[in-house]
Every structure is written in structure tokens, then in C-alpha cells.
Design a protein around this motif. Structure first.
Motif, PDB file in Angstrom:
ATOM      1  N   LYS A  38       5.654  15.092  53.393  1.00 55.69           N
ATOM      2  CA  LYS A  38       4.331  15.819  53.296  1.00 55.69           C
ATOM      3  C   LYS A  38       3.518  17.183  53.747  1.00 55.69           C
ATOM      4  CE  LYS A  38       2.367  11.453  53.266  1.00 55.69           C
ATOM      5  NZ  LYS A  38       1.074  10.940  53.501  1.00 55.69           N
ATOM      6  N   VAL A  39       5.557  17.845  54.279  1.00 60.25           N
ATOM      7  CA  VAL A  39       5.496  18.880  55.131  1.00 60.25           C
ATOM      8  C   VAL A  39       4.946  20.360  54.090  1.00 60.25           C
ATOM      9  CG1 VAL A  39       6.675  20.369  56.298  1.00 60.25           C
ATOM     10  CG2 VAL A  39       5.391  18.875  57.493  1.00 60.25           C
ATOM     11  N   ARG A  40       6.536  19.698  53.086  1.00 61.48           N
ATOM     12  CA  ARG A  40       6.894  20.348  51.609  1.00 61.48           C
ATOM     13  C   ARG A  40       5.870  20.579  51.230  1.00 61.48           C
ATOM     14  NH1 ARG A  40      12.302  17.870  53.080  1.00 61.48           N
ATOM     15  NH2 ARG A  40      11.730  16.388  51.977  1.00 61.48           N
ATOM     16  N   ASP A  41       5.533  19.474  50.627  1.00 62.62           N
ATOM     17  CA  ASP A  41       4.257  19.197  49.625  1.00 62.62           C
ATOM     18  C   ASP A  41       2.932  20.153  50.135  1.00 62.62           C
ATOM     19  OD1 ASP A  41       5.807  17.593  47.994  1.00 62.62           O
ATOM     20  OD2 ASP A  41       4.823  15.967  48.472  1.00 62.62           O
ATOM     21  N   TYR A  42       2.719  19.816  51.253  1.00 62.28           N
ATOM     22  CA  TYR A  42       1.551  20.316  51.369  1.00 62.28           C
ATOM     23  C   TYR A  42       1.899  22.017  51.853  1.00 62.28           C
ATOM     24  CZ  TYR A  42      -0.400  16.090  52.756  1.00 62.28           C
ATOM     25  OH  TYR A  42      -0.924  14.331  52.689  1.00 62.28           O
ATOM     26  N   MET A  47      10.261  20.530  44.308  1.00 59.08           N
ATOM     27  CA  MET A  47      10.246  20.187  43.126  1.00 59.08           C
ATOM     28  C   MET A  47       9.116  19.195  41.968  1.00 59.08           C
ATOM     29  SD  MET A  47      12.797  16.523  41.887  1.00 59.08           S
ATOM     30  CE  MET A  47      11.572  14.940  41.287  1.00 59.08           C
ATOM     31  N   SER A  48       8.796  20.355  41.131  1.00 55.26           N
ATOM     32  CA  SER A  48       7.889  19.023  40.584  1.00 55.26           C
ATOM     33  C   SER A  48       7.992  18.840  39.186  1.00 55.26           C
ATOM     34  CB  SER A  48       7.153  20.819  39.961  1.00 55.26           C
ATOM     35  OG  SER A  48       8.020  21.659  38.676  1.00 55.26           O
ATOM     36  N   VAL A  49       7.307  17.036  38.689  1.00 52.42           N
ATOM     37  CA  VAL A  49       7.647  16.851  38.193  1.00 52.42           C
ATOM     38  C   VAL A  49       7.407  17.175  36.781  1.00 52.42           C
ATOM     39  CG1 VAL A  49       7.059  13.844  37.174  1.00 52.42           C
ATOM     40  CG2 VAL A  49       7.420  14.959  39.405  1.00 52.42           C
ATOM     41  N   ASP A  50       7.560  17.738  35.613  1.00 55.97           N
ATOM     42  CA  ASP A  50       6.720  17.268  34.403  1.00 55.97           C
ATOM     43  C   ASP A  50       5.869  16.679  34.235  1.00 55.97           C
ATOM     44  OD1 ASP A  50       7.337  15.270  31.806  1.00 55.97           O
ATOM     45  OD2 ASP A  50       8.525  15.375  33.057  1.00 55.97           O
ATOM     46  N   ALA A  51       4.759  17.862  33.208  1.00 56.68           N
ATOM     47  CA  ALA A  51       2.837  17.641  33.022  1.00 56.68           C
ATOM     48  C   ALA A  51       2.873  15.861  32.523  1.00 56.68           C
ATOM     49  CB  ALA A  51       2.705  18.126  32.210  1.00 56.68           C
ATOM     50  N   ALA A  52       3.885  15.620  31.187  1.00 56.93           N
ATOM     51  CA  ALA A  52       4.168  14.046  31.245  1.00 56.93           C
ATOM     52  C   ALA A  52       4.195  13.056  31.741  1.00 56.93           C
ATOM     53  CB  ALA A  52       4.676  14.412  29.501  1.00 56.93           C
ATOM     54  N   ASN A  53       5.380  13.621  31.896  1.00 58.76           N
ATOM     55  CA  ASN A  53       5.229  12.569  33.189  1.00 58.76           C
ATOM     56  C   ASN A  53       5.013  12.012  34.344  1.00 58.76           C
ATOM     57  OD1 ASN A  53       7.337  10.339  34.401  1.00 58.76           O
ATOM     58  ND2 ASN A  53       8.745  12.145  35.884  1.00 58.76           N
ATOM     59  N   ARG A  99       1.963  15.388  41.624  1.00 56.69           N
ATOM     60  CA  ARG A  99       1.825  15.137  43.286  1.00 56.69           C
ATOM     61  C   ARG A  99       0.441  14.699  43.410  1.00 56.69           C
ATOM     62  NH1 ARG A  99       6.112  16.710  43.250  1.00 56.69           N
ATOM     63  NH2 ARG A  99       8.004  17.410  44.994  1.00 56.69           N
ATOM     64  N   LEU A 100       0.630  12.889  44.051  1.00 61.77           N
ATOM     65  CA  LEU A 100      -1.154  12.632  44.147  1.00 61.77           C
ATOM     66  C   LEU A 100      -0.338  11.951  45.544  1.00 61.77           C
ATOM     67  CD1 LEU A 100      -3.752  11.658  43.379  1.00 61.77           C
ATOM     68  CD2 LEU A 100      -2.695   9.636  42.896  1.00 61.77           C
ATOM     69  N   ARG A 101      -1.416  12.768  46.892  1.00 59.22           N
ATOM     70  CA  ARG A 101      -1.571  12.204  48.379  1.00 59.22           C
ATOM     71  C   ARG A 101      -2.158  11.761  48.329  1.00 59.22           C
ATOM     72  NH1 ARG A 101       3.836  10.981  50.308  1.00 59.22           N
ATOM     73  NH2 ARG A 101       5.895  13.232  49.498  1.00 59.22           N
ATOM     74  N   CYS A 102      -2.410  11.031  49.783  1.00 55.40           N
ATOM     75  CA  CYS A 102      -3.541  10.548  49.871  1.00 55.40           C
ATOM     76  C   CYS A 102      -3.452  10.758  51.999  1.00 55.40           C
ATOM     77  CB  CYS A 102      -3.788   8.979  50.216  1.00 55.40           C
ATOM     78  SG  CYS A 102      -3.740   8.575  48.633  1.00 55.40           S
ATOM     79  N   PRO A 103      -3.856  12.059  52.342  1.00 54.65           N
ATOM     80  CA  PRO A 103      -3.837  12.361  53.958  1.00 54.65           C
ATOM     81  C   PRO A 103      -4.599  11.285  54.914  1.00 54.65           C
ATOM     82  CG  PRO A 103      -4.243  14.143  52.185  1.00 54.65           C
ATOM     83  CD  PRO A 103      -4.527  13.091  51.275  1.00 54.65           C
ATOM     84  N   ASP A 104      -4.366  11.169  55.889  1.00 57.68           N
ATOM     85  CA  ASP A 104      -5.355  10.765  56.746  1.00 57.68           C
ATOM     86  C   ASP A 104      -6.717  10.532  56.486  1.00 57.68           C
ATOM     87  OD1 ASP A 104      -3.232   8.044  57.650  1.00 57.68           O
ATOM     88  OD2 ASP A 104      -2.172  10.092  58.657  1.00 57.68           O
ATOM     89  N   LEU A 105      -6.634  12.411  56.576  1.00 55.64           N
ATOM     90  CA  LEU A 105      -7.932  13.212  56.945  1.00 55.64           C
ATOM     91  C   LEU A 105      -7.655  14.807  56.160  1.00 55.64           C
ATOM     92  CD1 LEU A 105     -10.585  12.597  58.242  1.00 55.64           C
ATOM     93  CD2 LEU A 105      -9.425  14.327  60.367  1.00 55.64           C
TER      94      LEU A 105
END
Length: 184
Positions: free
Chosen positions: A125-129, A1-7, A81-87
Motif C-alpha cells: 500500500k505504500v507503493r500503491d498510494y 506494476m500496472s495491469v493492462d486495461a482489459a485484465n 488497483r482497487l483498494r479499500c483504505p481504512d479511512l
């Protein structure tokens, strides 16, 4: 699922303005929401250090100019998405820019499963990455001393391991013998 650009732009602006609150972990954006994670425990951070050290020792030979680096933001504006992987493994030159790391630059994302929210690493995170096109995802679980190497296409290939094994992750080998479980 993506989020609209403005949101997504609104959520990103909010995250950029959030104060650094003592006792909190990282701030991410996922599925149209701002997510604040708990700070990692020491054995979590030790796993990140030990895996990063092994990767950095090998990167000079396999991918000159690349670095295994913790703490950088990973952003996919198109997916919202803004994620912060451990590495992550990416070109060191990316750190010269004043922006998040983009998925096209990342060869590997590593997550050490947290005690408080394991489903985030195993499911979301599996889905996102995979959706971001990151070729490799290494999941390390100190709760039970296991892990999974996810590889493309879209992480259809999954190879499990137990702490103590030496595992192949793309061009690299990771000795998991030095990783500790949370209970040990």
C-alpha cells in the motif's frame, strides 16, 4: 506494476459480482489479482473511529466540504488497483456519485495494520498510494503501538511515532493517546 486495461476490467467485473460472504472483509484488486481480506478486529475498528473523529473535527476549519470517511473503494484504473483504505479524507460531494473514489480527490489515506497481513500495509500500500499520488499516508500499527506518517513526494519523508504522541499529518494533528494495541 500496472495491469493492462482489459485484465483490470475483467477483474473489476468479477469483484462487482462477488457475493457478500459472511466472515470476509473487503475485496481489493492489486498486482493483477483479486484479494479478499480478513474482517478487522474490534480494536482495529476503534482506531479507525477515533482517528476519523479527530480528523472530522478539524476538517471544517482546514478543508470545508471534506470528510474523513471509512469504507469507500479507492480506484486507479490506470494502475489497475482497487483498494479499500481504512479511512480516507476527500470531498464529501464525491459520495454523491455512484462510483469509487479516485486518487485525485484524496488528501489522506489511513491504514490500521492488521494482525493477519501487515506487509500489505507496510509495503504494497505504500507503493500503491505513492504511485496514485495521494499526498499523505498514515500507517497505524496496533501490534506494537507505533506508526508512520508518509508524505510526498512519493513518501520519501517518513516520520515515526509511538502511541501516546500527538502527530502532525498534513494540516491536522492526531492524538494517538486513545489508540490501543492488540495485546492490551
Amino acid at each position: 506494476m500496472s495491469v493492462d486495461a482489459a485484465n483490470y476490467a475483467r477483474l473489476r467485473e468479477i469483484t462487482d459480482r462477488l457475493p457478500q460472504i459472511p466472515g470476509t472483509g473487503r475485496v481489493e484488486i492489486a498486482h493483477g489479482k483479486i484479494v479478499i481480506t480478513m474482517p478487522p478486529v474490534r480494536r482495529h475498528e476503534l482506531a479507525v473511529i477515533r482517528i476519523g473523529r479527530q480528523l472530522n473535527e478539524q476538517l471544517a476549519a482546514t478543508h470545508p466540504g471534506f470528510v474523513a470517511h471509512p469504507g469507500a473503494d479507492l480506484e486507479d484504473v490506470g494502475l489497475g488497483r482497487l483498494r479499500c483504505p481504512d479511512l480516507m479524507v476527500f470531498p464529501e460531494s464525491v459520495l454523491e456519485e455512484d462510483a469509487a473514489v479516485y486518487p485525485a480527490d484524496v488528501l489522506l489515506a489511513v491504514e490500521v495494520v492488521s494482525k493477519s497481513n501487515p506487509e500489505n500495509d507496510y509495503d504494497e500500500k505504500v507503493r500503491d498510494y505513492a504511485a496514485m499520488g495521494i499526498p499523505l499516508y498514515l500507517l497505524v500499527d496496533p501490534r506494537d503501538g507505533t506508526g508512520i506518517v508518509h508524505s510526498q513526494p512519493r513518501y520519501a519523508r517518513r516520520e515515526g511515532f509511538a502511541f501516546g504522541d500527538t502527530v502532525r499529518v498534513g494540516a491536522w494533528r492526531i492524538d494517538t493517546g486513545g489508540l490501543l494495541t492488540y495485546g492490551a
